[in-house]
Design a protein around this motif. Structure first.
Motif, PDB file in Angstrom:
ATOM      1  N   VAL A 363       2.086  -9.849  10.631  1.00 40.60           N
ATOM      2  CA  VAL A 363       2.858  -8.859  11.689  1.00 40.60           C
ATOM      3  C   VAL A 363       2.867  -9.313  12.795  1.00 40.60           C
ATOM      4  CG1 VAL A 363       3.098  -6.555  12.414  1.00 40.60           C
ATOM      5  CG2 VAL A 363       1.952  -6.941  10.239  1.00 40.60           C
ATOM      6  N   ARG A 364       4.072  -9.499  13.682  1.00 41.33           N
ATOM      7  CA  ARG A 364       4.401 -10.163  14.642  1.00 41.33           C
ATOM      8  C   ARG A 364       5.176  -9.183  15.738  1.00 41.33           C
ATOM      9  NH1 ARG A 364       6.169 -16.129  14.393  1.00 41.33           N
ATOM     10  NH2 ARG A 364       4.241 -16.221  13.527  1.00 41.33           N
ATOM     11  N   MET A 365       4.704  -8.637  16.988  1.00 41.58           N
ATOM     12  CA  MET A 365       5.291  -8.065  17.929  1.00 41.58           C
ATOM     13  C   MET A 365       5.088  -8.742  19.348  1.00 41.58           C
ATOM     14  SD  MET A 365       4.340  -4.173  16.909  1.00 41.58           S
ATOM     15  CE  MET A 365       4.356  -3.473  15.480  1.00 41.58           C
ATOM     16  N   PRO A 366       6.088  -9.541  19.656  1.00 41.18           N
ATOM     17  CA  PRO A 366       6.027  -9.998  20.997  1.00 41.18           C
ATOM     18  C   PRO A 366       5.890  -9.089  22.180  1.00 41.18           C
ATOM     19  CG  PRO A 366       8.160 -10.746  19.744  1.00 41.18           C
ATOM     20  CD  PRO A 366       7.259  -9.545  19.070  1.00 41.18           C
ATOM     21  N   LYS A 367       5.613  -9.695  23.343  1.00 36.78           N
ATOM     22  CA  LYS A 367       5.212  -8.832  24.680  1.00 36.78           C
ATOM     23  C   LYS A 367       6.544  -8.368  25.051  1.00 36.78           C
ATOM     24  CE  LYS A 367       2.585  -9.822  28.739  1.00 36.78           C
ATOM     25  NZ  LYS A 367       1.888 -10.959  29.453  1.00 36.78           N
ATOM     26  N   HIS A 368       7.603  -8.690  25.049  1.00 39.58           N
ATOM     27  CA  HIS A 368       8.618  -8.166  25.759  1.00 39.58           C
ATOM     28  C   HIS A 368       9.167  -7.037  24.831  1.00 39.58           C
ATOM     29  CE1 HIS A 368      10.414 -10.735  22.928  1.00 39.58           C
ATOM     30  NE2 HIS A 368      11.584 -10.047  22.676  1.00 39.58           N
ATOM     31  N   LEU A 369       8.807  -6.589  23.707  1.00 45.92           N
ATOM     32  CA  LEU A 369       9.156  -5.579  23.153  1.00 45.92           C
ATOM     33  C   LEU A 369       8.818  -4.171  23.242  1.00 45.92           C
ATOM     34  CD1 LEU A 369      10.018  -7.079  19.617  1.00 45.92           C
ATOM     35  CD2 LEU A 369      11.521  -7.019  21.536  1.00 45.92           C
ATOM     36  N   LYS A 370       9.474  -3.035  23.018  1.00 54.02           N
ATOM     37  CA  LYS A 370       8.715  -1.951  23.336  1.00 54.02           C
ATOM     38  C   LYS A 370       9.132  -0.907  22.190  1.00 54.02           C
ATOM     39  CE  LYS A 370      10.682  -1.517  28.002  1.00 54.02           C
ATOM     40  NZ  LYS A 370      11.808  -2.295  27.810  1.00 54.02           N
ATOM     41  N   ASN A 371       8.051  -0.060  21.926  1.00 51.93           N
ATOM     42  CA  ASN A 371       8.141   1.058  20.930  1.00 51.93           C
ATOM     43  C   ASN A 371       8.056   0.429  19.394  1.00 51.93           C
ATOM     44  OD1 ASN A 371       7.834   2.752  23.094  1.00 51.93           O
ATOM     45  ND2 ASN A 371       9.936   3.115  23.328  1.00 51.93           N
ATOM     46  N   CYS A 372       7.583  -0.528  19.203  1.00 54.58           N
ATOM     47  CA  CYS A 372       7.569  -0.855  17.989  1.00 54.58           C
ATOM     48  C   CYS A 372       6.347  -0.539  17.139  1.00 54.58           C
ATOM     49  CB  CYS A 372       7.575  -2.459  17.857  1.00 54.58           C
ATOM     50  SG  CYS A 372       8.932  -3.214  18.538  1.00 54.58           S
ATOM     51  N   LYS A 373       6.622  -0.110  15.776  1.00 56.35           N
ATOM     52  CA  LYS A 373       5.421   0.432  15.076  1.00 56.35           C
ATOM     53  C   LYS A 373       5.095  -0.410  13.575  1.00 56.35           C
ATOM     54  CE  LYS A 373       5.265   5.228  16.549  1.00 56.35           C
ATOM     55  NZ  LYS A 373       6.439   5.986  16.604  1.00 56.35           N
ATOM     56  N   ASN A 374       4.109  -0.788  13.211  1.00 57.17           N
ATOM     57  CA  ASN A 374       3.642  -1.367  12.038  1.00 57.17           C
ATOM     58  C   ASN A 374       2.518  -0.469  11.416  1.00 57.17           C
ATOM     59  OD1 ASN A 374       1.415  -3.333  10.636  1.00 57.17           O
ATOM     60  ND2 ASN A 374       3.383  -3.537   9.868  1.00 57.17           N
ATOM     61  N   ASN A 375       2.697  -0.374  10.180  1.00 57.32           N
ATOM     62  CA  ASN A 375       1.621   0.420   9.399  1.00 57.32           C
ATOM     63  C   ASN A 375       1.161  -0.586   8.322  1.00 57.32           C
ATOM     64  OD1 ASN A 375      -0.090   2.246   8.250  1.00 57.32           O
ATOM     65  ND2 ASN A 375       1.191   2.591   6.751  1.00 57.32           N
ATOM     66  N   THR A 376      -0.075  -0.860   8.114  1.00 60.02           N
ATOM     67  CA  THR A 376      -0.155  -1.889   7.019  1.00 60.02           C
ATOM     68  C   THR A 376      -1.445  -1.218   6.154  1.00 60.02           C
ATOM     69  OG1 THR A 376       0.167  -3.982   8.046  1.00 60.02           O
ATOM     70  CG2 THR A 376      -1.049  -4.334   6.390  1.00 60.02           C
ATOM     71  N   GLU A 377      -1.414  -1.121   4.984  1.00 61.34           N
ATOM     72  CA  GLU A 377      -2.472  -0.592   4.064  1.00 61.34           C
ATOM     73  C   GLU A 377      -2.647  -1.543   3.152  1.00 61.34           C
ATOM     74  OE1 GLU A 377      -1.875   3.245   2.702  1.00 61.34           O
ATOM     75  OE2 GLU A 377      -0.799   3.910   4.561  1.00 61.34           O
ATOM     76  N   CYS A 378      -3.724  -2.075   2.851  1.00 63.71           N
ATOM     77  CA  CYS A 378      -3.959  -2.980   1.704  1.00 63.71           C
ATOM     78  C   CYS A 378      -5.331  -2.649   1.165  1.00 63.71           C
ATOM     79  CB  CYS A 378      -3.897  -4.440   1.986  1.00 63.71           C
ATOM     80  SG  CYS A 378      -4.902  -5.079   3.421  1.00 63.71           S
ATOM     81  N   ASP A 379      -5.006  -2.167  -0.345  1.00 65.71           N
ATOM     82  CA  ASP A 379      -6.287  -1.604  -1.141  1.00 65.71           C
ATOM     83  C   ASP A 379      -6.515  -2.571  -2.333  1.00 65.71           C
ATOM     84  OD1 ASP A 379      -6.386   0.469   0.532  1.00 65.71           O
ATOM     85  OD2 ASP A 379      -5.000   1.607  -0.390  1.00 65.71           O
ATOM     86  N   ALA A 380      -7.656  -2.881  -2.562  1.00 64.28           N
ATOM     87  CA  ALA A 380      -8.066  -3.460  -3.871  1.00 64.28           C
ATOM     88  C   ALA A 380      -8.960  -2.807  -4.553  1.00 64.28           C
ATOM     89  CB  ALA A 380      -8.610  -4.849  -3.281  1.00 64.28           C
ATOM     90  N   LEU A 381      -8.500  -3.005  -5.975  1.00 63.81           N
ATOM     91  CA  LEU A 381      -9.239  -2.356  -7.047  1.00 63.81           C
ATOM     92  C   LEU A 381      -9.966  -3.657  -7.841  1.00 63.81           C
ATOM     93  CD1 LEU A 381     -10.291   0.377  -8.372  1.00 63.81           C
ATOM     94  CD2 LEU A 381      -8.423   0.035  -9.815  1.00 63.81           C
ATOM     95  N   LEU A 382     -11.289  -3.324  -8.145  1.00 64.58           N
ATOM     96  CA  LEU A 382     -12.136  -4.625  -9.017  1.00 64.58           C
ATOM     97  C   LEU A 382     -12.497  -3.912 -10.035  1.00 64.58           C
ATOM     98  CD1 LEU A 382     -14.258  -6.575  -6.198  1.00 64.58           C
ATOM     99  CD2 LEU A 382     -11.909  -6.888  -7.079  1.00 64.58           C
ATOM    100  N   ILE A 383     -12.086  -4.449 -11.229  1.00 66.07           N
ATOM    101  CA  ILE A 383     -12.415  -3.817 -12.633  1.00 66.07           C
ATOM    102  C   ILE A 383     -13.676  -4.346 -13.112  1.00 66.07           C
ATOM    103  CG2 ILE A 383     -11.835  -3.418 -14.920  1.00 66.07           C
ATOM    104  CD1 ILE A 383      -9.849  -1.971 -13.033  1.00 66.07           C
ATOM    105  N   ASN A 384     -14.087  -5.641 -13.310  1.00 66.74           N
ATOM    106  CA  ASN A 384     -15.265  -6.168 -13.580  1.00 66.74           C
ATOM    107  C   ASN A 384     -16.076  -6.878 -12.393  1.00 66.74           C
ATOM    108  OD1 ASN A 384     -12.897  -6.909 -15.600  1.00 66.74           O
ATOM    109  ND2 ASN A 384     -14.621  -5.907 -16.737  1.00 66.74           N
ATOM    110  N   SER A 385     -17.042  -6.993 -12.837  1.00 61.38           N
ATOM    111  CA  SER A 385     -18.176  -7.615 -11.778  1.00 61.38           C
ATOM    112  C   SER A 385     -17.796  -9.099 -11.233  1.00 61.38           C
ATOM    113  CB  SER A 385     -19.353  -7.744 -11.970  1.00 61.38           C
ATOM    114  OG  SER A 385     -19.782  -8.280 -13.113  1.00 61.38           O
ATOM    115  N   GLU A 386     -17.074  -9.738 -12.037  1.00 64.90           N
ATOM    116  CA  GLU A 386     -16.644 -11.226 -11.704  1.00 64.90           C
ATOM    117  C   GLU A 386     -15.081 -11.264 -11.313  1.00 64.90           C
ATOM    118  OE1 GLU A 386     -16.371 -11.031 -16.164  1.00 64.90           O
ATOM    119  OE2 GLU A 386     -17.279 -10.144 -14.984  1.00 64.90           O
TER     120      GLU A 386
END
Lengths: 468, 250
Positions: A363-386
């Motif tokens: 996600v990149r938001m350079p310095k000169h920009l105004k009022n930008c928004k990012n939402n990032t959600e990353c969820d991982a589910l592990l089923i087995n121990s390996e």
């Protein structure tokens, strides 16, 4: 609602193959002659051949990105792959004109049936070329163009040439260069200003030949105020040797348009799926990538949006499921390049057995920009121990008034949960399926109905097969 | 006669013996209370009967209506008609109560048959009304963020929907206030019938004021050491467990 039984895409359903004779075969291995052969068969203009040959040079020069990506890339043997296979037929507008062996394949995958039910147009690609391509009546009159790249560049250069290779330059990465050298098949789509397609356009990519590489190229241009949903599905039979799929997909969303691009990737587990996908969003345009990766041996794919115009909005919703022997290396890129742009990334991964899921975000938001928004959600589910998961978020935010929210979770299906659910009468597999469906449920609700039903079923089947 | 019959049952967890040649028979139509101090093996007994994979059975037999159930997978035992109301129900995020119970009912049907949604919801709502549960409950994730009382009610909703032949209630009264205890007990009493047996595991006599047992067993050091009628529960309440230890721990 579409009943799940009416869908016929699953890991085993794709595992069949009818014998086919090819009229055009570029042979094994990659060199300038192969590129010339492909261009010649397609009767391309000189500039396209030049574009391809330059891309080949770039491909040969660029190293594999193993300094950050998996060493498994080294197992791709570019010298034993066949880069172009076609029966030499123009894409038919009627299924009746499609050769029987090819038609049987797509019928078995349920494509003509889906077309009748809920699609505005379908393109069905068999190895290197489309066997079928058609749109609902009336769309052509409205000026909608839905063709392959060969036809698009030949018949509508004034529309497509301007953007071709501009969102994703040839030299973006080694595989975008490879695609640019040998691309064949894919979709070139143009939606005129103000035209809003009520039903999706769909492409279905089928690999039928062993030791083969599929390199389709897609360019979608949504003109001002238009709306389009595009869906792609893919399968291949299970071969002894590895197969390569390396596509380039460029989306151009002009002012106020809305583009939704949905992928349900269900390649067999010997396919290297190395795809570059990127969109350009102009003022107040919205681009949404819905990306579901279930099959393949290795998938590397990070759909992105360059938010070029004020108030443009980009979104990536992705689900990756890695079973034993699979590595889903997926993620998203959001490049903010104008004020008041917003982006949203929700990535969920499930790792089963020895499967590995990696999330890479940028996600990149350079310095000169105004009022930008990012939402990032990353969820991982592990089923087995390996089971494995790893996350590499790269967020660069500068300037004032820009905001970023990032959340990441890793959870594991516990033995207690499984016992509890088994005590109510569910088998171990059913219990795991419910947990996994519960994990992705809120995300799947965002998908079009037809795809959410299909996806849930695919997940159930993966889970059943994974419990001994 | 149909019964849940436990014969000389011994079981270990991680090489530690918990159950020691335990014998007990619960005929259908009866409610048997199992009382005993902490650590006597009450919860282990419930988990071994339900087929928990962590326990190793080293001796004995369990017959449900004459059929051996030890060695079966937990889900097979459950589908044969044994229900365990957990002391600590497990949270499963994203799985709604309605979908979970439906999946559990579906798992009991032969291949090709499916639950009719309209009938299912009618039945579900009737049982929820009996337990004083709000309709909104159906869409909440299973036990996720529930209070202790809500979790227990959810257990009894499942029990009443799945209609088991044998119900094991493990420390049902823990975490329940007096109102919730009344509602849950009323639910259990409604389910009492000639074709259903209950094993009510409890540390305190309080629960047995609401669910009146036919037989009370005292468990100590992995076995049943004493049995009597419901007055035994009152005696234990008054005298504590020490006299049991003195009399039977030899």
């Amino acid at each position: 609602m579409i009943q799940s039984t009416e869908f016929d895409i699953d890991t085993e359903k794709g595992n069949f193959r009818f014998d086919t004779d090819y009229a055009f075969d570029a042979g094994v291995g990659l060199n300038a002659d192969v590129v010339r052969y492909i261009s010649n068969v397609k009767e391309e203009k000189e500039w396209i051949l030049d574009f391809r040959l330059k891309a080949l040079e770039t491909f040969l020069k660029k190293p594999l990105p193993t300094h950050w990506a998996t060493e498994d890339l080294k197992n791709i043997n570019f010298d034993v792959i066949r880069y172009y296979l076609a029966k030499g037929q123009k894409p038919s507008r009627s299924w009746d004109d499609v050769p029987d062996d090819v038609k049987n394949t797509f019928e078995r995958l349920g494509i003509p049936e889906q077309e009748r039910k809920f699609l505005a147009g379908v393109e069905a690609q068999f190895d290197s070329e489309a066997a079928y391509s058609n749109m609902k009546e009336g769309l052509e009159k409205e000026g909608v163009i839905f063709v392959g790249p060969t036809e698009g560049l030949r018949d509508h250069p004034e529309i497509f040439k301007k953007w071709f290779g501009k969102v994703i330059p040839t030299s973006d990465n080694k595989f975008s260069a490879l695609n640019s050298a040998v691309f064949s098949g894919g979709s070139f789509i143009y939606i005129p200003p103000g035209v809003k397609l009520k039903q999706p356009l769909q492409a279905y990519f089928r690999i039928n030949a062993e030791n083969f590489g599929q390199f389709e190229r897609t360019l979608i241009i949504a003109d001002e105020g238009s709306e389009v949903t595009y869906m792609e599905g893919c399968t291949a039979p299970k071969f002894e040797t590895s197969t390569l799929h390396s596509a380039v997909v460029e989306l151009v969303a002009l002012k106020g348009s809305k583009v939704q691009y949905i992928t349900v990737q269900n390649w067999s587990n010997n396919v290297y799926n190395l795809v570059t996908k990127r969109a350009m969003a102009e003022e107040e345009a919205e681009v949404r990538w819905i990306d579901c990766n279930i099959g393949s041996r290795l998938t590397m794919k990070y759909p992105g949006v360059i938010l070029r115009g004020r108030k443009a909005r980009g979104e990536v919703l992705s689900i990756a499921l890695s079973n034993s022997g699979q590595h889903q290396d997926t993620g998203a890129k959001m490049v903010h390049a104008a004020d008041e742009t917003t982006s949203n990334i929700i990535a969920k991964s499930i790792s089963i057995g020895t499967g590995r899921s990696s999330y890479r975000g940028l996600v990149r938001m350079p310095k000169h920009l105004k009022n930008c928004k990012n939402n990032t959600e990353c969820d991982a589910l592990l089923i087995n121990s390996e089971s494995q998961t790893d996350t590499y978020p790269a967020i660069t935010v500068q300037g004032e008034g820009n905001s970023v929210q990032h959340e990441a979770t890793v959870s594991k299906v516990s033995a207690d949960q499984i016992f509890y659910m088994q005590q109510r009468g569910l088998s171990e597999g059913e219990a795991m399926s419910l947990c996994v469906n519960g994990f992705v449920n809120d995300l799947i609700r965002e998908f079009p109905m037809e795809y959410s039903v299909e996806l849930k079923r695919l997940i159930d089947m993966e889970m059943e097969g994974s419990v001994g | 006669m149909n019964s849940l019959q436990i014969k000389n049952l011994s079981a270990n967890i991680a090489d530690k013996q918990i159950l020691k040649e335990l014998c007990l028979e619960i005929p259908q139509g009866e409610v048997h209370a199992i009382m005993g101090p902490n650590g006597s093996g009450k919860s282990t007994l419930s988990k071994v009967l339900a087929g928990h994979p962590d326990y190793e059975v080293t001796n004995g037999e369990v017959l449900m209506d004459g059929v051996k159930i030890l060695g079966q997978d937990a889900d097979e035992i459950a589908r044969s008609g044994l229900f365990l109301a957990f002391q600590y129900p497990v949270e499963v995020a994203g799985v709604s109560i309605a979908n979970f119970i439906r999946a559990a009912l579906q798992a009991r049907l032969p291949d090709g048959e499916s639950i009719k949604a309209v009938d299912y919801y009618k039945d579900l709502y009737a049982h929820m009304d009996d337990l004083g549960m709000d309709r909104k409950f159906t869409s909440r994730s299973l036990n996720d963020g529930f209070s202790g009382g809500e979790k227990k009610r959810c257990e009894f909703l499942q029990m009443s929907m799945l209609k088991p032949h044998y119900c094991i209630l493990d420390e049902t009264d823990s975490g329940l206030d007096i109102d919730a205890l009344r509602i849950v007990s009323a639910g259990v009493n409604r389910m009492r019938s000639d074709d259903r047996g209950f094993m009510v595991i409890t540390h305190y006599q309080r629960l047995l004021e609401y669910i009146e047992p036919d037989v009370v067993h005292v468990m100590w050091d992995g076995k049943i050491v004493h049995s009597g009628d419901k007055s035994l529960a009152l005696e234990l309440e008054a005298k504590g467990y020490d006299w049991i230890k003195e009399e039977f721990a030899a």
